[in-house]
Design a protein around this motif. Structure first.
Motif, PDB file in Angstrom:
ATOM      1  N   HIS A  20       0.829  -1.206   0.090  1.00 28.39           N
ATOM      2  CA  HIS A  20       0.019   0.051  -0.150  1.00 28.39           C
ATOM      3  C   HIS A  20       0.868   1.311   0.025  1.00 28.39           C
ATOM      4  N   LYS A  45      -6.128  -1.770   7.353  1.00 30.34           N
ATOM      5  CA  LYS A  45      -7.388  -1.609   8.002  1.00 30.34           C
ATOM      6  C   LYS A  45      -8.037  -2.659   9.054  1.00 30.34           C
ATOM      7  N   SER A  48      -7.256  -6.885   9.017  1.00 29.51           N
ATOM      8  CA  SER A  48      -5.797  -7.093   8.452  1.00 29.51           C
ATOM      9  C   SER A  48      -4.835  -6.642   9.493  1.00 29.51           C
ATOM     10  N   LYS A 110       5.606 -12.253  -3.616  1.00 31.41           N
ATOM     11  CA  LYS A 110       4.280 -12.470  -2.926  1.00 31.41           C
ATOM     12  C   LYS A 110       4.433 -14.106  -3.419  1.00 31.41           C
ATOM     13  N   LYS A 124     -13.739 -10.921  -4.556  1.00 31.08           N
ATOM     14  CA  LYS A 124     -12.346 -10.811  -4.130  1.00 31.08           C
ATOM     15  C   LYS A 124     -11.458 -11.760  -4.949  1.00 31.08           C
ATOM     16  N   ARG A 127     -10.952 -10.785  -8.572  1.00 32.56           N
ATOM     17  CA  ARG A 127     -10.038  -9.810  -8.850  1.00 32.56           C
ATOM     18  C   ARG A 127      -8.565  -9.981  -8.348  1.00 32.56           C
ATOM     19  N   LYS A 131      -5.594 -10.178 -11.342  1.00 33.77           N
ATOM     20  CA  LYS A 131      -4.479  -9.588 -11.516  1.00 33.77           C
ATOM     21  C   LYS A 131      -3.407  -9.966 -12.102  1.00 33.77           C
ATOM     22  N   LYS A 160       4.452  -2.835  -9.465  1.00 33.63           N
ATOM     23  CA  LYS A 160       3.728  -4.198  -9.891  1.00 33.63           C
ATOM     24  C   LYS A 160       3.266  -4.246 -11.173  1.00 33.63           C
ATOM     25  N   ARG A 164       4.115  -7.461 -13.350  1.00 35.34           N
ATOM     26  CA  ARG A 164       3.318  -8.352 -13.860  1.00 35.34           C
ATOM     27  C   ARG A 164       3.145  -8.801 -15.188  1.00 35.34           C
ATOM     28  N   SER A 213      -0.913 -14.309   0.772  1.00 37.08           N
ATOM     29  CA  SER A 213      -0.496 -12.846   0.292  1.00 37.08           C
ATOM     30  C   SER A 213       0.552 -12.440   0.972  1.00 37.08           C
ATOM     31  N   THR A 310      -0.997 -10.008   6.899  1.00 35.83           N
ATOM     32  CA  THR A 310      -2.086  -9.306   7.124  1.00 35.83           C
ATOM     33  C   THR A 310      -3.248 -10.648   6.800  1.00 35.83           C
ATOM     34  N   HIS A 311      -2.893 -11.640   6.081  1.00 39.26           N
ATOM     35  CA  HIS A 311      -3.760 -12.818   5.741  1.00 39.26           C
ATOM     36  C   HIS A 311      -3.201 -13.981   6.323  1.00 39.26           C
TER      37      HIS A 311
HETATM   38  O1  I3P Z   1      -0.844  -4.632  -4.360  1.00 36.79           O
HETATM   39  P1  I3P Z   1      -1.396  -5.264  -5.173  1.00 36.79           P
HETATM   40  O2  I3P Z   1      -0.997  -6.560  -5.764  1.00 36.79           O
HETATM   41  O3  I3P Z   1      -2.395  -4.485  -6.023  1.00 36.79           O
HETATM   42  O4  I3P Z   1      -2.592  -6.272  -4.152  1.00 36.79           O
HETATM   43  C1  I3P Z   1      -3.045  -5.258  -3.065  1.00 36.79           C
HETATM   44  C2  I3P Z   1      -2.967  -6.167  -1.825  1.00 36.79           C
HETATM   45  O5  I3P Z   1      -2.426  -7.423  -1.876  1.00 36.79           O
HETATM   46  C3  I3P Z   1      -3.421  -5.778  -0.581  1.00 36.79           C
HETATM   47  O6  I3P Z   1      -3.119  -6.728   0.446  1.00 36.79           O
HETATM   48  C4  I3P Z   1      -4.989  -6.192  -0.964  1.00 36.79           C
HETATM   49  O7  I3P Z   1      -5.990  -5.810   0.094  1.00 36.79           O
HETATM   50  P2  I3P Z   1      -6.240  -6.840   1.378  1.00 36.79           P
HETATM   51  O8  I3P Z   1      -5.071  -7.030   2.105  1.00 36.79           O
HETATM   52  O9  I3P Z   1      -7.267  -5.899   2.204  1.00 36.79           O
HETATM   53  O10 I3P Z   1      -6.923  -7.913   0.848  1.00 36.79           O
HETATM   54  C5  I3P Z   1      -5.497  -5.455  -2.104  1.00 36.79           C
HETATM   55  O11 I3P Z   1      -6.734  -6.260  -2.262  1.00 36.79           O
HETATM   56  P3  I3P Z   1      -8.256  -5.320  -3.008  1.00 36.79           P
HETATM   57  O12 I3P Z   1      -8.001  -4.756  -4.203  1.00 36.79           O
HETATM   58  O13 I3P Z   1      -8.942  -6.698  -3.202  1.00 36.79           O
HETATM   59  O14 I3P Z   1      -8.619  -4.555  -1.774  1.00 36.79           O
HETATM   60  C6  I3P Z   1      -4.822  -5.500  -3.259  1.00 36.79           C
HETATM   61  O15 I3P Z   1      -5.259  -4.710  -4.216  1.00 36.79           O
END
Ligand code: I3P
Ligand code: ATP
Length: 339
Positions: A20, A45, A48, A110, A124, A127, A131, A160, A164, A213, A310-311
């Motif tokens: 983030h 948040k 997590s 990752k 989710k 998504r 990606k 990223k 990718r 993750s 976080t997961h």
């Molecule tokens: O940097 P990236 O590869 O784009 O991936 C983001 C990253 O893995 C975050 O941990 C995740 O949020 P959470 O940890 O809250 O799941 C988020 O999910 P989201 O796009 O589904 O919110 C992703 O976009």
């Protein structure tokens, strides 16, 4: 609160290669660098953020006795508890994995075929798969990296989106770019492989955590003139008392946090235990120890840690999702030695 109003011993952390990134307009601080060789990671948040701090707490808690959990510590940045800034935002105070490097080359990988946890809803999941579709077969993805170019004295960054683009066919190219052309490349790759295999061993044995993750952070020195020499390191390894820097890390960390911090005795204990696992072995001959130290000194040119929890879920089974990805990373890094 923004950077201008943050406490003066903190500054923005400039070596974040993935994760983030706070947007200027939302007035939030991102990762911060402290002067005591730690970083502050903004708590994510709700669930997590809680899951991550609980995970670190459960691994670094003073009362931990379980061997597998103690072994895991050496693969994680040291955790110094939760810190509030100006009584507001929560931050996790972590060992700064890049602090000993002058020009750190950094890669965030990752790990795992599934990057979504068991609570993820279909949207989710879709998504996440969309990606990086290669993830199902590769079991890992490069999330970001920076490479120091000594020729022009600058960093090349790969975010990223760029990473990718490397799919199953050409992921080795991404890894290849990261390790560069420098003289020490084979040693660095071997050291990375040693550390990855040590994490793999841990995963073969553990039946406690499932990591979704989560990443592995690999760091090595991009400016070859600045790596600690083996001689200095040998002295360091054979000297039990804490160095000035180590005691500074401890003192500063203790002065600004209130919870979950190990006592000095325990910290010293774990520090020396990890040294003894690596290099002190009173049953060995001097020759064996010296050879062993040389190996460890080489490994010291590289930092490799598991990050981003976080997961993390509890489980009673082997984490095959993570193991598959990790073994595939190892396989692809091994391929580099054949090039
Ligand atoms: O940097 P990236 O590869 O784009 O991936 C983001 C990253 O893995 C975050 O941990 C995740 O949020 P959470 O940890 O809250 O799941 C988020 O999910 P989201 O796009 O589904 O919110 C992703 O976009
Ligand atoms: N202990 C550390 N020392 C140095 N750098 C770190 C450390 N932890 C994280 N970083 C840097 O910050 C980046 C993001 O870390 P992390 O994955 O923990 O954040 P995140 O925002 O939770 O990520 P995500 O959005 O993938 O969930 C890493 O790629 C790395 O560059």
């Amino acid at each position: 609160m923004d950077y201008a109003t943050s406490p003066s011993h903190l500054k923005p952390f400039v070596h974040q290669v993935a994760g983030h990134i706070p947007h200027a307009e939302n007035n939030k601080l991102g990762f911060l660098e402290c002067s005591d060789s730690t970083v502050l990671k903004p708590a994510q948040k709700a669930e997590s953020g809680f899951r991550e701090s609980e995970f670190y707490r459960s691994v670094f808690d003073n009362s931990v006795e379980e061997r597998l959990v103690l072994q895991l510590r050496r693969h994680l940045p040291q955790y110094f508890g939760i810190q509030k800034i100006n009584g507001l935002a929560n931050y996790l105070k972590l060992e700064n994995v890049v602090s000993k490097f002058r020009k750190p080359c950094i890669m965030d990988i990752k790990i795992g075929r599934k990057t979504y946890d068991p609570s993820a809803n279909p949207v989710k999941i879709a998504r996440s798969v969309y990606k990086y579709p290669h993830n199902v077969r590769l079991g890992f993805q490069i999330s970001g990296m920076q490479v120091y170019d000594p020729e022009d004295g600058s960093y090349k960054t790969y975010d990223k989106q760029i990473c990718r683009n490397w799919g199953e066919e050409n992921i080795t190219n991404g890894l290849d770019i990261f390790f560069g052309n420098e003289k020490k490349r084979p040693e660095i790759i071997k050291s990375v492989l040693n550390k990855l295999r040590s994490i793999e061993d841990w995963f073969q044995n553990q039946r406690k955590f499932a990591f979704y993750s989560s990443s592995i952070l690999i760091v090595f020195e991009g400016d070859s003139t600045s790596v600690q020499t083996p001689k200095k390191l040998r002295r360091h390894l054979s000297r039990p008392p804490l160095t000035h820097r180590e005691s500074n890390v401890l003192t500063n960390a203790k002065s600004c946090i209130d919870v979950n911090c190990p006592t000095e005795r325990q910290w010293r204990g774990s520090f020396h235990r990890s040294l003894s696992e690596n290099a002190w072995n009173s049953n060995r001959t001097d020759d064996e120890n010296s050879k062993n130290n040389d190996e460890n000194n080489k490994d010291n040119d590289v930092e490799l840690k598991m990050i981003d929890f976080t997961h993390v879920w509890n489980t009673e089974q082997q984490d095959q999702n993570y193991l598959f990805g990790l073994q595939n990373v190892i396989h692809h890094v091994e391929l580099l030695l054949e090039r």
